[in-house]
Motif scaffolding. Structure first.
Motif, PDB file in Angstrom:
ATOM      1  N   TYR A 158      -6.857  10.777  -0.860  1.00  0.00           N
ATOM      2  CA  TYR A 158      -7.186   9.918   0.153  1.00  0.00           C
ATOM      3  C   TYR A 158      -7.254  10.455   1.426  1.00  0.00           C
ATOM      4  O   TYR A 158      -6.833   9.903   2.556  1.00  0.00           O
ATOM      5  N   SER A 163      -2.519   5.581  -0.007  1.00  0.00           N
ATOM      6  CA  SER A 163      -3.817   5.923   0.811  1.00  0.00           C
ATOM      7  C   SER A 163      -3.676   5.481   2.309  1.00  0.00           C
ATOM      8  O   SER A 163      -4.452   4.673   2.895  1.00  0.00           O
ATOM      9  N   ASP A 200      -1.102  -0.917  -4.445  1.00  0.00           N
ATOM     10  CA  ASP A 200      -2.256  -0.358  -4.284  1.00  0.00           C
ATOM     11  C   ASP A 200      -2.051   1.259  -3.561  1.00  0.00           C
ATOM     12  O   ASP A 200      -1.099   1.347  -3.248  1.00  0.00           O
ATOM     13  N   GLY A 201      -3.185   1.799  -3.914  1.00  0.00           N
ATOM     14  CA  GLY A 201      -3.163   3.419  -3.607  1.00  0.00           C
ATOM     15  C   GLY A 201      -1.955   4.200  -4.204  1.00  0.00           C
ATOM     16  O   GLY A 201      -1.153   4.628  -3.605  1.00  0.00           O
ATOM     17  N   SER A 219      -1.993  11.272   3.206  1.00  0.00           N
ATOM     18  CA  SER A 219      -1.225  10.480   2.272  1.00  0.00           C
ATOM     19  C   SER A 219       0.497  10.728   2.509  1.00  0.00           C
ATOM     20  O   SER A 219       0.330  12.106   2.499  1.00  0.00           O
ATOM     21  N   LEU A 272       0.847  -1.061  -0.062  1.00  0.00           N
ATOM     22  CA  LEU A 272      -0.118  -0.004   0.060  1.00  0.00           C
ATOM     23  C   LEU A 272       0.990   1.383  -0.159  1.00  0.00           C
ATOM     24  O   LEU A 272       1.949   1.341   0.925  1.00  0.00           O
TER      25      LEU A 272
END
Length: 734
Positions: A438, A415, A471-472, A441, A412
């Protein structure tokens, strides 16, 4: 060779079978081999033409360099209504145009006889020379041929036109620039144009080199300026204007899972103040295309340093048909991002301990899966920086490779919150929060960001892992901090962070590391994005998931190829829903499990099968193995383009048709029956994009074959019977 607008296909098709086939052979979406990029000198040496038989851009080379024609050679449409500069740079706060000519009497259209009257503005960057080369790769790509179903050219075939400009003379007007101007001699600019073989697609970017004795700051740039013919003429104006029938793509795209949304911060359709003879009384027609960042880049170049803008691609449509436009975009992505054609069959294992991972590897190898991802919440950690951890992961990677399985994991990035010193700073409050996409961050242009990416590189080099699920990913956040190590302030924060993430993805592509990224980074090396789904839908009852899954695939493949998107199969509970939503125990829900694989493998779309195992009994194993075998047997056609027949709605049949005019299997028709009773239907099947024009051999899943004549509208009619809550597929060959 006569060109006919594909928009009016049915109206212009002859009854003659010979002309039927010839029309298809002339269609670049079926056979683009005859459309080669080239340059021509015309108008007695005054003009240079870049053309491939589908689209053409025409330039005046004196008294300065400027675009004076932009034509779709399929439809005959001239997109350009007026001459503009080839770009714009803001250097040390002063705007300078690159090339261009002025003096056009009106801006509705450009006549041939006006061109010789156009004048040069000596305050703009001046044309020097040009060179023509083959297209060069914009990044290295280490292929994984085991995941590719067909050949993929890299770099793309075509021509690059590089046009050099020299700076205007010293300009200083204190009343205008307040002493900010500087001697410009030694600032060299090159505008690059690419034209690709086989499709109506052009690319463009600008490079700048500082050969002066002083630093210069590129505050802003505009990489493309086109005064385009308006798509809609409205006296009063429109709330939502219809835009010209062109798709604009860049490699400065983020914060979305769709191409238009990802590019919206840099693709600007603007009012044109020079277009005073337009119909709209308030001069608000969006008929001026400018492509530029909304912020920055605010990059300072010391003596001898260079800078490149992001790249812009322009895809010119010859039709308003949704399917044809989608096919055009899909071919564009296969051309510009061929790594997105890699389509490994993958599993998400819930736990990253050696026993769980080895079980997943063993089962994947047994049934023919090709990749294991240690998923979110599994305990896999790219940020540990621990040599002993690297050793353990290398053992797992080596074990996976011994079984023919690729292995990697999840991280990740954006986010989340890291710390007050590291997080994105809101320029209005001077504190983190309420500015990032998000909310909170980390800023990538910090010491934390440098360490994060260093650790990942170190780990993957030490272990030989093959896949990063990121992700993110960086979503285009701006940062108002003046204390972060990797940017000076707000103006350069977005550009610097984007360069960090895109450089990392370029490195992954060079290493052959597969990238699952839920953001639009295809042009920077990413291979796959979510096909388009709401995660909590996988907490709905199983029967609901079946229909929604096919809807998501149907909708997601208008602009994505099957290999560009992933779906999701919750073998165990995901976000909730309990027993009604999940498939475990697998053998107790084997019919549903099989229908899910029929949906996915039948579409050529890979899913994240999330759980501890792929099978629990011999019967389950055989069902999974049979569907994997089906996909691998027909991999080339299943990875090919989808023609959309009927969207799933649960009330009647739905289906898709894979097409590949270059394959041995020209088509694969996949039909589904969501009803609790068998049905019989007559399906009118469009076979135009299979390249078959006279007759089609159709074989069902049992091997029974029939021959069908193609009608004047390139359709065949199939009488089909579909079992209750079942499916059937048909192979189309010559």
């Amino acid at each position: 060779m006569t060109r006919i607008s594909y928009s009016f296909l049915i109206l212009f098709i002859s009854c003659s079978q010979y002309e039927h086939e010839d029309y298809q052979n002339d269609d670049w979406l079926i056979n683009g081999t005859g459309y080669k990029a080239e340059t021509k000198i015309i108008a007695g040496g005054k003009e240079l033409v870049l053309t491939n038989g589908l689209v053409q851009r025409q330039f005046r080379v004196a008294p300065n360099f400027a675009t004076v024609g932009l034509n779709n050679l399929v439809t005959g449409q001239n997109y350009l209504r007026a001459v503009r500069p080839e770009g714009r740079l803001t250097l040390n706060g002063i705007d300078y145009n690159i090339g261009g000519l002025f003096g056009q009497p009106i801006h509705n259209y450009l006549l041939e006889e006006w061109k010789d009257e156009l004048k040069n503005d000596r305050r703009t960057f001046q044309f020097v020379d040009y060179t023509i080369d083959e297209i060069k790769p914009r990044m290295a790509w280490k292929r994984r041929p085991e995941w590719l179903s067909s050949e993929a050219a890299w770099p793309p075939k075509g021509k690059e036109l590089s046009v050099t400009f020299t700076a205007p003379e010293f300009i200083s007007n204190p009343s205008i620039d307040q002493g900010r101007s500087l001697p410009l001699k030694g600032i060299d600019v090159t505008v690059h144009y690419e034209l690709y073989d086989g499709l109506p697609l052009m690319g463009k970017w600008i490079s700048v080199k500082n050969n002066t004795e002083n630093p210069i700051t590129i505050d802003k740039f505009v990489g493309e300026i086109l005064a385009v013919t308006e798509e809609e003429s409205s006296v009063e104006g429109e709330e939502r204007w219809e835009l010209p029938n062109i798709h604009i793509e860049t490699d400065f795209a983020f914060a979305a899972m769709g191409n238009r949304e990802a590019n919206k911060s840099v693709v600007h359709w603007k009012k044109d103040s020079l277009y005073t003879s337009q119909v709209n009384y308030l001069l608000e027609t969006p008929a001026l295309l400018e492509v530029h960042p909304s912020l920055g880049p605010a990059q300072t170049l010391d003596t001898g340093e260079s800078f490149e803008t992001f790249r812009t691609w322009e895809l010119f449509f010859a039709s308003y048909d949704k399917e044809r436009k989608g096919l055009s975009m899909r071919k564009m992505y296969r051309t510009l991002s061929p790594w997105a054609m890699e389509n490994p069959i993958l599993m998400h294992v819930r736990n990253a301990d050696p026993e769980s991972v080895k079980l997943a590897i063993d089962q994947c190898a047994e049934v023919g899966f090709e990749m294991v991802i240690m998923t979110f919440g599994s305990g896999f950690n790219m940020e540990r920086g621990d040599r002993e951890y690297y050793r353990k992961m290398k053992e797992l990677a080596d074990y996976a490779h011994s079984k023919g399985i690729a292995l990697g994991g999840y991280s990740l990035l954006a986010s989340r919150s890291v710390s007050g010193e590291t997080d994105i700073i809101n320029p209005e409050t001077g504190k983190p929060g309420r500015i990032a996409k998000y909310d909170n961050s980390p800023c990538l242009a910090t010491e934390w960001g440098s360490e994060y990416f260093r650790k990942i590189r170190e780990m993957y080099e030490a272990t030989g892992l093959d896949i990063i699920e990121h992700d993110g990913s960086y979503p285009g956040d701006i940062c108002g901090s003046h204390d972060h190590s990797g940017h000076r302030g707000l103006e350069d924060s977005q550009w610097n962070q984007y360069q960090i993430i895109s450089d990392f993805y370029d490195w992954c592509r060079e290493q052959g590391i597969y990238l699952n990224v839920p953001d639009w980074y295809f042009m920077n090396g990413s291979s796959k994005i979510a096909m388009g789904y709401r995660e909590v839908n996988w907490s709905l009852p199983r029967a609901h998931q079946e229909i929604i899954e096919r809807q998501n695939i149907y909708d997601g493949t208008w602009t994505k190829t099957p290999s560009m998107g992933w779906m999701f199969v919750p073998l165990t509970e995901y976000h909730g829903g309990g027993e009604a939503a999940t498939i475990e125990p697998l053998n107790e829900h084997l019919d549903h499990y099989s229908r899910r694989m029929a949906n996915l493998f039948g579409a050529g779309v890979q899913a994240c099968y999330r759980g501890p195992r792929l099978y629990d009994t011999e019967e389950t194993r055989e069902v999974v193995k049979s569907w994997v075998s089906f996909y691998k047997k027909h991999r080339e056609i299943l990875d090919s383009d989808i023609i959309h027949l009927r969207r799933p709605d649960g009330t009647d049949w739905d289906g898709i048709l894979h097409v590949n005019p270059d394959g041995e299997e020209r088509g694969l028709l996949m039909l589904y029956n969501p009803l609790d009773k068998p049905i019989s239907r007559t399906i009118s099947t469009p076979v135009y994009y299979t390249g078959l024009a006279e007759k089609v051999k159709v074989s069902d899943s049992q091997g029974n074959s029939t021959t069908h004549w193609v009608d004047r509208h390139y359709h065949i009619r199939l009488e089909v019977s579909l079992p209750a809550r079942g499916h059937e597929y048909f192979i189309l060959t010559e």
